[in-house]
Structures are given as C-alpha cells and as structure tokens.
Design a protein around this motif. Sequence first.
Motif, PDB file in Angstrom:
ATOM      1  N   ASP A 134       0.836  -1.201   0.000  1.00 53.23           N
ATOM      2  CA  ASP A 134       0.000   0.000   0.000  1.00 53.23           C
ATOM      3  C   ASP A 134       0.868   1.246   0.000  1.00 53.23           C
ATOM      4  O   ASP A 134       1.999   1.242   0.500  1.00 53.23           O
ATOM      5  N   LEU A 135       0.307   2.301  -0.560  1.00 50.16           N
ATOM      6  CA  LEU A 135       0.973   3.597  -0.538  1.00 50.16           C
ATOM      7  C   LEU A 135       0.722   4.262   0.808  1.00 50.16           C
ATOM      8  O   LEU A 135      -0.408   4.268   1.310  1.00 50.16           O
ATOM      9  N   THR A 136       1.778   4.804   1.408  1.00 50.95           N
ATOM     10  CA  THR A 136       1.644   5.549   2.665  1.00 50.95           C
ATOM     11  C   THR A 136       2.229   6.941   2.479  1.00 50.95           C
ATOM     12  O   THR A 136       3.120   7.141   1.640  1.00 50.95           O
ATOM     13  N   ALA A 137       1.731   7.900   3.244  1.00 50.54           N
ATOM     14  CA  ALA A 137       2.194   9.282   3.116  1.00 50.54           C
ATOM     15  C   ALA A 137       2.362   9.911   4.494  1.00 50.54           C
ATOM     16  O   ALA A 137       1.555   9.685   5.396  1.00 50.54           O
ATOM     17  N   LEU A 138       3.410  10.707   4.619  1.00 49.81           N
ATOM     18  CA  LEU A 138       3.686  11.454   5.849  1.00 49.81           C
ATOM     19  C   LEU A 138       3.375  12.925   5.596  1.00 49.81           C
ATOM     20  O   LEU A 138       3.924  13.538   4.677  1.00 49.81           O
ATOM     21  N   SER A 139       2.474  13.476   6.399  1.00 51.42           N
ATOM     22  CA  SER A 139       2.091  14.880   6.234  1.00 51.42           C
ATOM     23  C   SER A 139       3.138  15.792   6.873  1.00 51.42           C
ATOM     24  O   SER A 139       3.983  15.345   7.653  1.00 51.42           O
ATOM     25  N   ILE A 140       3.056  17.068   6.549  1.00 52.69           N
ATOM     26  CA  ILE A 140       3.994  18.030   7.141  1.00 52.69           C
ATOM     27  C   ILE A 140       3.758  18.182   8.638  1.00 52.69           C
ATOM     28  O   ILE A 140       4.626  18.684   9.359  1.00 52.69           O
ATOM     29  N   GLU A 141       2.588  17.746   9.107  1.00 52.23           N
ATOM     30  CA  GLU A 141       2.284  17.794  10.545  1.00 52.23           C
ATOM     31  C   GLU A 141       2.807  16.559  11.271  1.00 52.23           C
ATOM     32  O   GLU A 141       2.685  16.455  12.491  1.00 52.23           O
ATOM     33  N   GLY A 142       3.341  15.591  10.506  1.00 48.17           N
ATOM     34  CA  GLY A 142       3.936  14.416  11.126  1.00 48.17           C
ATOM     35  C   GLY A 142       3.037  13.211  11.268  1.00 48.17           C
ATOM     36  O   GLY A 142       3.401  12.247  11.948  1.00 48.17           O
ATOM     37  N   SER A 143       1.877  13.226  10.628  1.00 50.68           N
ATOM     38  CA  SER A 143       0.965  12.078  10.723  1.00 50.68           C
ATOM     39  C   SER A 143       1.033  11.249   9.443  1.00 50.68           C
ATOM     40  O   SER A 143       1.210  11.775   8.352  1.00 50.68           O
ATOM     41  N   VAL A 145      -0.725   8.436   6.797  1.00 52.71           N
ATOM     42  CA  VAL A 145      -1.971   7.852   6.307  1.00 52.71           C
ATOM     43  C   VAL A 145      -1.602   6.700   5.373  1.00 52.71           C
ATOM     44  O   VAL A 145      -0.519   6.685   4.777  1.00 52.71           O
ATOM     45  N   THR A 146      -2.492   5.732   5.246  1.00 47.15           N
ATOM     46  CA  THR A 146      -2.239   4.550   4.420  1.00 47.15           C
ATOM     47  C   THR A 146      -3.351   4.370   3.405  1.00 47.15           C
ATOM     48  O   THR A 146      -4.529   4.494   3.746  1.00 47.15           O
ATOM     49  N   GLY A 147      -2.960   4.075   2.167  1.00 44.82           N
ATOM     50  CA  GLY A 147      -3.922   3.815   1.096  1.00 44.82           C
ATOM     51  C   GLY A 147      -4.032   4.981   0.131  1.00 44.82           C
ATOM     52  O   GLY A 147      -4.036   6.147   0.545  1.00 44.82           O
ATOM     53  N   GLU A 148      -4.126   4.656  -1.154  1.00 44.68           N
ATOM     54  CA  GLU A 148      -4.198   5.697  -2.180  1.00 44.68           C
ATOM     55  C   GLU A 148      -5.376   6.636  -1.966  1.00 44.68           C
ATOM     56  O   GLU A 148      -5.242   7.858  -2.108  1.00 44.68           O
ATOM     57  N   THR A 149      -6.532   6.092  -1.639  1.00 44.14           N
ATOM     58  CA  THR A 149      -7.706   6.951  -1.468  1.00 44.14           C
ATOM     59  C   THR A 149      -7.509   7.929  -0.315  1.00 44.14           C
ATOM     60  O   THR A 149      -7.913   9.088  -0.398  1.00 44.14           O
ATOM     61  N   SER A 150      -6.856   7.475   0.754  1.00 44.16           N
ATOM     62  CA  SER A 150      -6.591   8.364   1.898  1.00 44.16           C
ATOM     63  C   SER A 150      -5.574   9.433   1.537  1.00 44.16           C
ATOM     64  O   SER A 150      -5.682  10.588   1.980  1.00 44.16           O
ATOM     65  N   VAL A 151      -4.573   9.071   0.723  1.00 46.30           N
ATOM     66  CA  VAL A 151      -3.567  10.047   0.286  1.00 46.30           C
ATOM     67  C   VAL A 151      -4.233  11.142  -0.544  1.00 46.30           C
ATOM     68  O   VAL A 151      -3.965  12.336  -0.364  1.00 46.30           O
ATOM     69  N   ASP A 152      -5.104  10.752  -1.460  1.00 48.59           N
ATOM     70  CA  ASP A 152      -5.785  11.728  -2.310  1.00 48.59           C
ATOM     71  C   ASP A 152      -6.670  12.676  -1.515  1.00 48.59           C
ATOM     72  O   ASP A 152      -6.919  13.808  -1.947  1.00 48.59           O
ATOM     73  N   GLU A 153      -7.145  12.218  -0.359  1.00 48.30           N
ATOM     74  CA  GLU A 153      -8.078  13.025   0.442  1.00 48.30           C
ATOM     75  C   GLU A 153      -7.381  13.865   1.505  1.00 48.30           C
ATOM     76  O   GLU A 153      -8.053  14.593   2.253  1.00 48.30           O
ATOM     77  N   MET A 154      -6.049  13.804   1.582  1.00 44.95           N
ATOM     78  CA  MET A 154      -5.333  14.541   2.625  1.00 44.95           C
ATOM     79  C   MET A 154      -5.522  16.054   2.470  1.00 44.95           C
ATOM     80  O   MET A 154      -5.411  16.593   1.367  1.00 44.95           O
ATOM     81  N   THR A 155      -5.807  16.710   3.577  1.00 49.03           N
ATOM     82  CA  THR A 155      -5.945  18.167   3.556  1.00 49.03           C
ATOM     83  C   THR A 155      -4.619  18.858   3.854  1.00 49.03           C
ATOM     84  O   THR A 155      -4.490  20.058   3.634  1.00 49.03           O
ATOM     85  N   GLU A 156      -3.669  18.102   4.385  1.00 44.43           N
ATOM     86  CA  GLU A 156      -2.338  18.644   4.665  1.00 44.43           C
ATOM     87  C   GLU A 156      -1.394  18.322   3.512  1.00 44.43           C
ATOM     88  O   GLU A 156      -1.608  17.363   2.775  1.00 44.43           O
ATOM     89  N   ASP A 157      -0.351  19.132   3.361  1.00 44.88           N
ATOM     90  CA  ASP A 157       0.667  18.843   2.357  1.00 44.88           C
ATOM     91  C   ASP A 157       1.553  17.699   2.828  1.00 44.88           C
ATOM     92  O   ASP A 157       1.581  17.359   4.022  1.00 44.88           O
ATOM     93  N   LEU A 158       2.282  17.102   1.886  1.00 40.03           N
ATOM     94  CA  LEU A 158       3.062  15.904   2.183  1.00 40.03           C
ATOM     95  C   LEU A 158       4.549  16.189   2.340  1.00 40.03           C
ATOM     96  O   LEU A 158       5.097  17.081   1.687  1.00 40.03           O
TER      97      LEU A 158
END
Length: 297
Positions: A134-143, A145-158
């Motif tokens: 799965d794709l995971t992403a780390l936001s600039i706030e340090g959190s 998220v896992t999954g492409e759909t969750s990455v696309d829905e992030m309100t914070e920058d990566l």
Amino acid sequence: MDIHTSKKVVAVGGGHGLGRILAALQDFGHNATGIVTTTDNGGSTGRIRSCQGGIAWGDTRNCINQLITEPSISSMMFEYRFRGTGELDGHNLGNLMLTALDNLSVRPLAAIDLIRNMLGVDVNIIPMTEHPCDLTALSIEGSWVTGETSVDEMTEDLQRLDLDPVVPATKEAVVALSQADCIILGPGSFLTSIMPPLLLSEISQAIKNNSHAQLVFVENLSPEYGPAGRMTLAQKLKWCERALHGRTLDVILGAEPHIELKGKWHCETRDLASPNRDWRHDRDKLKNAICDLIRTW
C-alpha cells in the motif's frame, strides 16, 4: 531507420494516463512496455483486495482496455461491469478474471500475459511488483496515512511517500528499464500513479543507471485535486528526481509553456489535447510528439 523496430520505449504510471500513453505507443508492439502501479485500494479493486488480498488490478485492466483494437466477445467480457443491488454491483469482470488467474497462476505476470494473448494485445504490461503493498504518506504535521484513497483526500501537504511493506520490483520491469531507449513518466495522478513505482529501489536505480535512455515527463492536461493539486510542476519534477537518486529529467512534454522552468529543465510545448475532450491526451498527437522526441534524441 524505423524507430518502431529499433527503439524500446518504457512508460511508467497507472490509471487512465498510462493507458493513454500505451495506446499511443501501439505501433512499437513488443518494443513498448508499460510498468503499472499496483497500490490502488479504491472501487472494485479495493473491495477485491480487502477480501482476496493480492495486488491491485484496476490500473492494469484499464491499460489493457485501452489497447484492445478488435472488439470481441472476449473484450466485452473483460470490460463488463456488474450492476444491481447485490455484492457484485460495481465489480468489473476484468478485475475478477485477473484475480482468479492470479490465484491459479504461479505469478501475477502470467495472468496478465494470458489475458494479453486472449485479447491480442502486443504491448508488454508488467506490474511494478507482484507482491501486495500500500501507498503511505507522511504529512507536514507528522501524521501517516495509508492507502491511495486516503492520500488523495489529505488536507495537509506531504513530506514523503513510502510503500508498506517494502516489496521487490518485478524483475522483468527492471530488465525493461535497463534496456529502454526512452523512459516516460506520466501523465496521470502524480502521487498515486506516477510516484509509487519510483519508490521501489530496483526501479528507481534501473532508471538512474540507464544513462543512455531519454527520460521524459508528460504533464497532465487538467489540474489535479488534493495534495497533488497543491504542488507546483517544479515540485513534482524535484520529487521525481529525488526518487531517482538525482537523475535529471531530460524533457518535460506538455501543452503549456513554462517560463518558470527555463534554465532548469528542457520543456517541449505541443498541442496534445483531444479535439472533443480537452482534458484528455489525443493518442495520435501524443504518438507524434513522443516519436519526434525519440528521433531527435
């Protein structure tokens, strides 16, 4: 010299964008290869993954659909999507066929090759990996998220992207990249289609090590949304080059001039839009632009 028989082209990405590129490269036949993102977790693909496991088949199915030149009962079956109120509602039969073949085959690549042969598709299609991840992403706030759909829905920058778990690239994909005369990234969703294959160390290293290949980035014709939509083109190009261990992108192919990139990247501006859908690349225009780049390289 006919470039279609003398040059090898590899396109990397997913979704509709990679399918469009591969459709434009059909004249290259077996000399064209698509390396497909396998991290999708939405729609029919996500439902299948949640109950059956395995890699995501949606992007691969989409690419095959766009390469079918002769409609047949087999192609109609492959493209069929169930409707109704039961559990099959929304499922694409092609996804289910690939999943079933994956369960019967030694390798997912064998399932793809069987479907390609059945539908008369000459262009090679290789999953970026044959192992679920799965794709995971780390936001600039340090959190995270896992999954492409969750990455696309992030309100914070990566800050960064990763794959979970760490998996090996498909060996045929690495070989294709090492032998390529032209490597194409995009078009498509930047964070969820273009970047995932570049996160595999064997793929990024193969692109970096193939110094004789022309490395082309193809822009989208319509804006993205979510965190990718908040990134500038320069930021996206830097993300690609960072993932490729500093390998420079040779050409940025797009429909709009980019004065802000002058002196940093070489940009080729071409009319690439479909006459009746200006958000979608025209296959013939894309084919001509890529062939011109290969001839002048």
